[in-house]
Design an enzyme around this catalytic site. Structure first.
Site, PDB file in Angstrom:
ATOM      1  N   ARG A  49      -3.515 -10.433  -1.363  1.00  0.00           N
ATOM      2  CA  ARG A  49      -4.328 -11.621  -1.078  1.00  0.00           C
ATOM      3  C   ARG A  49      -3.790 -12.863  -1.791  1.00  0.00           C
ATOM      4  N   SER A  62     -22.601  -8.498   3.202  1.00  0.00           N
ATOM      5  CA  SER A  62     -22.621  -9.861   2.653  1.00  0.00           C
ATOM      6  C   SER A  62     -21.411 -10.606   3.224  1.00  0.00           C
ATOM      7  N   ASP A  68      -1.435  -7.997  -5.599  1.00  0.00           N
ATOM      8  CA  ASP A  68      -2.585  -8.077  -4.698  1.00  0.00           C
ATOM      9  C   ASP A  68      -2.134  -8.937  -3.519  1.00  0.00           C
ATOM     10  N   PRO A  71      -2.187   3.732  14.748  1.00  0.00           N
ATOM     11  CA  PRO A  71      -2.423   5.166  14.574  1.00  0.00           C
ATOM     12  C   PRO A  71      -3.863   5.532  14.922  1.00  0.00           C
ATOM     13  N   LEU A 109      -0.705   7.045   3.922  1.00  0.00           N
ATOM     14  CA  LEU A 109       0.330   6.930   4.957  1.00  0.00           C
ATOM     15  C   LEU A 109       1.525   6.130   4.466  1.00  0.00           C
ATOM     16  N   GLY A 163       0.835  -1.209   0.000  1.00  0.00           N
ATOM     17  CA  GLY A 163       0.000   0.000   0.000  1.00  0.00           C
ATOM     18  C   GLY A 163       0.862   1.248   0.000  1.00  0.00           C
ATOM     19  N   GLY A 164       2.043   1.151  -0.604  1.00  0.00           N
ATOM     20  CA  GLY A 164       3.013   2.256  -0.537  1.00  0.00           C
ATOM     21  C   GLY A 164       2.791   3.373  -1.548  1.00  0.00           C
ATOM     22  N   GLY A 165       1.762   3.232  -2.388  1.00  0.00           N
ATOM     23  CA  GLY A 165       1.563   4.253  -3.424  1.00  0.00           C
ATOM     24  C   GLY A 165       0.699   5.414  -2.992  1.00  0.00           C
ATOM     25  N   TYR A 181      -8.558   0.271  17.379  1.00  0.00           N
ATOM     26  CA  TYR A 181      -9.665  -0.673  17.611  1.00  0.00           C
ATOM     27  C   TYR A 181      -9.243  -2.123  17.373  1.00  0.00           C
TER      28      TYR A 181
HETATM   29  C1  HXC Z   1     -20.864  -2.668   2.079  1.00  0.00           C
HETATM   30  C2  HXC Z   1     -19.397  -3.192   0.400  1.00  0.00           C
HETATM   31  C3  HXC Z   1     -18.951  -1.847   0.342  1.00  0.00           C
HETATM   32  C4  HXC Z   1     -19.559  -0.898   1.242  1.00  0.00           C
HETATM   33  C5  HXC Z   1     -17.871  -2.982  -1.151  1.00  0.00           C
HETATM   34  N1  HXC Z   1     -18.685  -3.851  -0.551  1.00  0.00           N
HETATM   35  N2  HXC Z   1     -17.990  -1.751  -0.604  1.00  0.00           N
HETATM   36  N3  HXC Z   1     -20.325  -3.614   1.245  1.00  0.00           N
HETATM   37  N4  HXC Z   1     -20.484  -1.353   2.097  1.00  0.00           N
HETATM   38  N5  HXC Z   1     -19.177   0.376   1.269  1.00  0.00           N
HETATM   39  C6  HXC Z   1     -18.833  -5.275  -0.841  1.00  0.00           C
HETATM   40  C7  HXC Z   1     -19.152  -5.565  -2.310  1.00  0.00           C
HETATM   41  O1  HXC Z   1     -20.526  -5.416  -2.593  1.00  0.00           O
HETATM   42  C8  HXC Z   1     -18.675  -7.015  -2.442  1.00  0.00           C
HETATM   43  O2  HXC Z   1     -19.583  -7.921  -1.867  1.00  0.00           O
HETATM   44  C9  HXC Z   1     -17.435  -7.051  -1.533  1.00  0.00           C
HETATM   45  O3  HXC Z   1     -17.574  -5.943  -0.621  1.00  0.00           O
HETATM   46  C10 HXC Z   1     -16.143  -6.880  -2.321  1.00  0.00           C
HETATM   47  O4  HXC Z   1     -16.214  -5.668  -3.062  1.00  0.00           O
HETATM   48  P1  HXC Z   1     -15.244  -5.353  -4.285  1.00  0.00           P
HETATM   49  O5  HXC Z   1     -15.492  -3.956  -4.707  1.00  0.00           O
HETATM   50  O6  HXC Z   1     -15.351  -6.459  -5.300  1.00  0.00           O
HETATM   51  O7  HXC Z   1     -13.801  -5.547  -3.587  1.00  0.00           O
HETATM   52  P2  HXC Z   1     -12.399  -4.982  -3.992  1.00  0.00           P
HETATM   53  O8  HXC Z   1     -12.390  -4.524  -5.410  1.00  0.00           O
HETATM   54  O9  HXC Z   1     -11.395  -5.979  -3.566  1.00  0.00           O
HETATM   55  O10 HXC Z   1     -12.264  -3.637  -3.086  1.00  0.00           O
HETATM   56  C11 HXC Z   1     -12.023  -3.690  -1.727  1.00  0.00           C
HETATM   57  C12 HXC Z   1     -12.666  -2.519  -0.948  1.00  0.00           C
HETATM   58  C13 HXC Z   1     -12.286  -1.148  -1.535  1.00  0.00           C
HETATM   59  C14 HXC Z   1     -12.235  -2.652   0.494  1.00  0.00           C
HETATM   60  C15 HXC Z   1     -14.170  -2.695  -1.043  1.00  0.00           C
HETATM   61  O11 HXC Z   1     -12.880  -0.097  -0.786  1.00  0.00           O
HETATM   62  C16 HXC Z   1     -10.794  -0.917  -1.551  1.00  0.00           C
HETATM   63  O12 HXC Z   1     -10.134  -1.329  -2.512  1.00  0.00           O
HETATM   64  N6  HXC Z   1     -10.205  -0.313  -0.502  1.00  0.00           N
HETATM   65  C17 HXC Z   1      -8.728  -0.126  -0.387  1.00  0.00           C
HETATM   66  C18 HXC Z   1      -8.344   1.136   0.292  1.00  0.00           C
HETATM   67  C19 HXC Z   1      -9.030   1.378   1.645  1.00  0.00           C
HETATM   68  O13 HXC Z   1     -10.072   0.806   1.942  1.00  0.00           O
HETATM   69  N7  HXC Z   1      -8.405   2.275   2.411  1.00  0.00           N
HETATM   70  C20 HXC Z   1      -8.892   2.653   3.686  1.00  0.00           C
HETATM   71  C21 HXC Z   1      -8.038   2.068   4.735  1.00  0.00           C
HETATM   72  S1  HXC Z   1      -8.375   3.032   6.131  1.00  0.00           S
HETATM   73  P3  HXC Z   1     -20.657  -8.751  -2.773  1.00  0.00           P
HETATM   74  O14 HXC Z   1     -21.356  -9.635  -1.793  1.00  0.00           O
HETATM   75  O15 HXC Z   1     -21.565  -7.704  -3.371  1.00  0.00           O
HETATM   76  O16 HXC Z   1     -19.865  -9.497  -3.792  1.00  0.00           O
HETATM   77  C22 HXC Z   1      -8.343   2.232   7.538  1.00  0.00           C
HETATM   78  C23 HXC Z   1      -8.387   3.256   8.676  1.00  0.00           C
HETATM   79  C24 HXC Z   1      -8.918   2.815   9.947  1.00  0.00           C
HETATM   80  O17 HXC Z   1      -8.257   1.061   7.616  1.00  0.00           O
HETATM   81  C25 HXC Z   1      -9.073   3.901  11.002  1.00  0.00           C
HETATM   82  C26 HXC Z   1      -9.354   5.304  10.559  1.00  0.00           C
HETATM   83  C27 HXC Z   1      -9.430   6.312  11.651  1.00  0.00           C
HETATM   84  P1  NAP Z   2      -5.067   4.284   1.796  1.00  0.00           P
HETATM   85  O1  NAP Z   2      -4.331   5.414   1.158  1.00  0.00           O
HETATM   86  O2  NAP Z   2      -6.386   3.883   1.221  1.00  0.00           O
HETATM   87  O3  NAP Z   2      -4.085   3.027   1.828  1.00  0.00           O
HETATM   88  C1  NAP Z   2      -4.471   1.710   1.615  1.00  0.00           C
HETATM   89  C2  NAP Z   2      -3.517   1.106   0.605  1.00  0.00           C
HETATM   90  O4  NAP Z   2      -3.716  -0.314   0.548  1.00  0.00           O
HETATM   91  C3  NAP Z   2      -3.710   1.638  -0.825  1.00  0.00           C
HETATM   92  O5  NAP Z   2      -2.468   2.078  -1.320  1.00  0.00           O
HETATM   93  C4  NAP Z   2      -4.206   0.416  -1.631  1.00  0.00           C
HETATM   94  O6  NAP Z   2      -3.683   0.481  -2.958  1.00  0.00           O
HETATM   95  C5  NAP Z   2      -3.604  -0.724  -0.815  1.00  0.00           C
HETATM   96  N1  NAP Z   2      -4.360  -1.978  -0.988  1.00  0.00           N
HETATM   97  C6  NAP Z   2      -5.677  -2.178  -0.756  1.00  0.00           C
HETATM   98  N2  NAP Z   2      -6.006  -3.434  -1.062  1.00  0.00           N
HETATM   99  C7  NAP Z   2      -4.876  -4.044  -1.478  1.00  0.00           C
HETATM  100  C8  NAP Z   2      -4.564  -5.357  -1.927  1.00  0.00           C
HETATM  101  N3  NAP Z   2      -5.499  -6.294  -2.001  1.00  0.00           N
HETATM  102  N4  NAP Z   2      -3.282  -5.640  -2.272  1.00  0.00           N
HETATM  103  C9  NAP Z   2      -2.314  -4.696  -2.205  1.00  0.00           C
HETATM  104  N5  NAP Z   2      -2.543  -3.438  -1.780  1.00  0.00           N
HETATM  105  C10 NAP Z   2      -3.804  -3.122  -1.430  1.00  0.00           C
HETATM  106  O7  NAP Z   2      -5.335   4.570   3.340  1.00  0.00           O
HETATM  107  P2  NAP Z   2      -4.351   5.037   4.534  1.00  0.00           P
HETATM  108  O8  NAP Z   2      -5.178   5.890   5.414  1.00  0.00           O
HETATM  109  O9  NAP Z   2      -3.069   5.529   4.014  1.00  0.00           O
HETATM  110  O10 NAP Z   2      -4.130   3.654   5.317  1.00  0.00           O
HETATM  111  C11 NAP Z   2      -2.838   3.060   5.456  1.00  0.00           C
HETATM  112  C12 NAP Z   2      -2.821   2.134   6.653  1.00  0.00           C
HETATM  113  O11 NAP Z   2      -3.017   2.897   7.847  1.00  0.00           O
HETATM  114  C13 NAP Z   2      -3.905   1.062   6.662  1.00  0.00           C
HETATM  115  O12 NAP Z   2      -3.376  -0.125   7.204  1.00  0.00           O
HETATM  116  C14 NAP Z   2      -4.944   1.621   7.602  1.00  0.00           C
HETATM  117  O13 NAP Z   2      -5.750   0.632   8.185  1.00  0.00           O
HETATM  118  C15 NAP Z   2      -4.041   2.290   8.606  1.00  0.00           C
HETATM  119  N6  NAP Z   2      -4.694   3.303   9.431  1.00  0.00           N
HETATM  120  C16 NAP Z   2      -5.011   4.504   8.893  1.00  0.00           C
HETATM  121  C17 NAP Z   2      -5.586   5.471   9.710  1.00  0.00           C
HETATM  122  C18 NAP Z   2      -5.926   6.837   9.186  1.00  0.00           C
HETATM  123  O14 NAP Z   2      -6.432   7.648   9.941  1.00  0.00           O
HETATM  124  N7  NAP Z   2      -5.637   7.150   7.934  1.00  0.00           N
HETATM  125  C19 NAP Z   2      -5.846   5.183  11.050  1.00  0.00           C
HETATM  126  C20 NAP Z   2      -5.511   3.937  11.560  1.00  0.00           C
HETATM  127  C21 NAP Z   2      -4.923   3.010  10.745  1.00  0.00           C
HETATM  128  P3  NAP Z   2      -4.418  -0.180  -4.237  1.00  0.00           P
HETATM  129  O15 NAP Z   2      -5.810   0.301  -4.253  1.00  0.00           O
HETATM  130  O16 NAP Z   2      -3.557   0.284  -5.389  1.00  0.00           O
HETATM  131  O17 NAP Z   2      -4.304  -1.671  -4.075  1.00  0.00           O
END
Ligand code: HXC
Ligand code: NAP
Length: 291
Positions: free
Chosen positions: A74, A112, A72, A195, A26, A21-23, A154
């Site tokens: 996964r 789901s 990916d 964090p 954070l 997730g380096g692109g 959490y």
């Molecule tokens: C409910 C959802 C949903 C939503 C997707 N799904 N978004 N369900 N609410 N908002 C469901 C879809 O319908 C599908 O289920 C399943 O999840 C997989 O969805 P896909 O889109 O096919 O998955 P994928 O392409 O792998 O994308 C993964 C993702 C996406 C998590 C849904 O948002 C993503 O790529 N996120 C990466 C970056 C990210 O999330 N960054 C935030 C990290 S922050 P069905 O049953 O329909 O097939 C963090 C901070 C914590 O962790 C603390 C902050 C203070």
């Molecule tokens: P972000 O920019 O959305 O970072 C998430 C990164 O994960 C993206 O670069 C995404 O890139 C990558 N990623 C998602 N699915 C992946 C997959 N299947 N394989 C490889 N890479 C994948 O969000 P962020 O806020 O910087 O979060 C970074 C980390 O900090 C996370 O672990 C998050 O839980 C943690 N965190 C953040 C906060 C906050 O306040 N921001 C607080 C607590 C913890 P691609 O979409 O290109 O795959």
């Protein structure tokens, strides 16, 4: 001061660090600082175009070397490919930063089974895949190394509305503490950072959509009344990866301005009491003494 670089210029000189997730967000901030401290960097995530753009920005800003490899987390074979490419480019890997994550807010009963496992797969299985592939390599090569996992507060408190993420981060924290002991004898240190709120596009768009960002203003939940600055997280991450932290193993360091404790202490809500009311309260509590 908190937004200033902390470590000496050569703190990570010669080290090769892989950030998942380096692109973006954070991961990008931490990676940029590692480069400034002399490290070689490998960034990986699914989107090749995003990685390429970030790598070239980072190289321009720091003069360091960045290899972008899409993967990916996964998929175990893809993780092994990242390791192989990193070794081909830099000869060795010294640290793995498990930072990639997926998350969304939702009442759990609306999810789901696939939605739930998607988050578990990215966060827990992804961190396991990377740690396993890199750990096997380091142990075989008899090479000391370090793993740093980005969790959340959490992970230990749990949280409503982000239950898949809480389960997965809790698992990553368990892996951190378990491997710190099991792999300590191989010279592999394993630590985590929890964090609090650090604004990024990825987190804010998914967790605070629409006017939620205003209604649920994170800085009001933090005793220090501010959100985190990316540089202060980068400072902590660089320290934990560096040899200056050579005796820190199995630790999770919270960097949240006191946010999670604010929610925990039974009487913390009394900060809402205006100063002038405390005189009256004191009189009442004093007079209650003798009754
Ligand atoms: C409910 C959802 C949903 C939503 C997707 N799904 N978004 N369900 N609410 N908002 C469901 C879809 O319908 C599908 O289920 C399943 O999840 C997989 O969805 P896909 O889109 O096919 O998955 P994928 O392409 O792998 O994308 C993964 C993702 C996406 C998590 C849904 O948002 C993503 O790529 N996120 C990466 C970056 C990210 O999330 N960054 C935030 C990290 S922050 P069905 O049953 O329909 O097939 C963090 C901070 C914590 O962790 C603390 C902050 C203070
Ligand atoms: P972000 O920019 O959305 O970072 C998430 C990164 O994960 C993206 O670069 C995404 O890139 C990558 N990623 C998602 N699915 C992946 C997959 N299947 N394989 C490889 N890479 C994948 O969000 P962020 O806020 O910087 O979060 C970074 C980390 O900090 C996370 O672990 C998050 O839980 C943690 N965190 C953040 C906060 C906050 O306040 N921001 C607080 C607590 C913890 P691609 O979409 O290109 O795959």
């Amino acid at each position: 001061m908190f937004n200033q670089p902390m470590l000496r210029d050569d703190a990570l000189k010669g080290k090769t660090i892989v950030i998942t997730g380096g692109g973006t967000g954070l991961g990008k901030a931490m990676g940029t600082y590692f480069l400034k401290l002399g490290a070689n960097l490998v960034i990986t995530s699914r989107k090749a175009e995003v990685l390429k753009k970030t790598a070239s920005e980072m190289e321009k800003e720091t003069g360091g070397k960045v290899l972008a490899v899409s993967c990916d987390v996964r998929e175990y074979e893809q993780v092994e490919h990242v390791l192989a490419e990193a070794i081909k480019a830099f000869g060795r890997v010294d640290s793995l930063l498990n930072n990639a994550a997926g998350n969304f807010i939702s009442p759990t009963e609306r999810l789901s089974a696939n939605a739930f496992s998607t988050i578990i797969d990215i966060v827990l299985k992804g961190s396991v895949n990377c740690t396993l592939a890199f750990g096997k390599h380091w142990i075989k090569e008899k090479q000391s190394a370090s793993v740093l996992n980005i969790v959340t507060t959490y992970a230990f408190t749990g949280s409503a509305y982000v239950v898949p993420s809480a389960c997965a981060k809790g698992g990553v924290l368990a892996m951190t503490r378990s491997l710190a002991v099991e792999w300590g004898r191989y010279g592999i240190r394993t630590n985590a950072i929890a964090p609090g709120p650090f604004p990024t596009k990825g987190a804010w768009e998914r967790l605070l959509p629409g006017d939620l960002a205003e209604k649920f203003d994170f800085k009001n939940r933090v005793p220090l009344k501010r959100v985190g600055d990316h540089q202060e997280l980068a400072n902590l991450a660089a320290f934990l990866i560096s040899d200056f932290a050579g005796y820190i193993n199995g630790e999770v360091i919270t960097i949240d301005g006191g946010e999670w404790l604010q929610g925990a202490g039974q009487f913390n809500g009394l900060e809402a009491v205006p100063d002038e009311m405390w005189d009256a309260f004191e009189q009442m509590t004093r007079s209650a003494k003798g009754s």
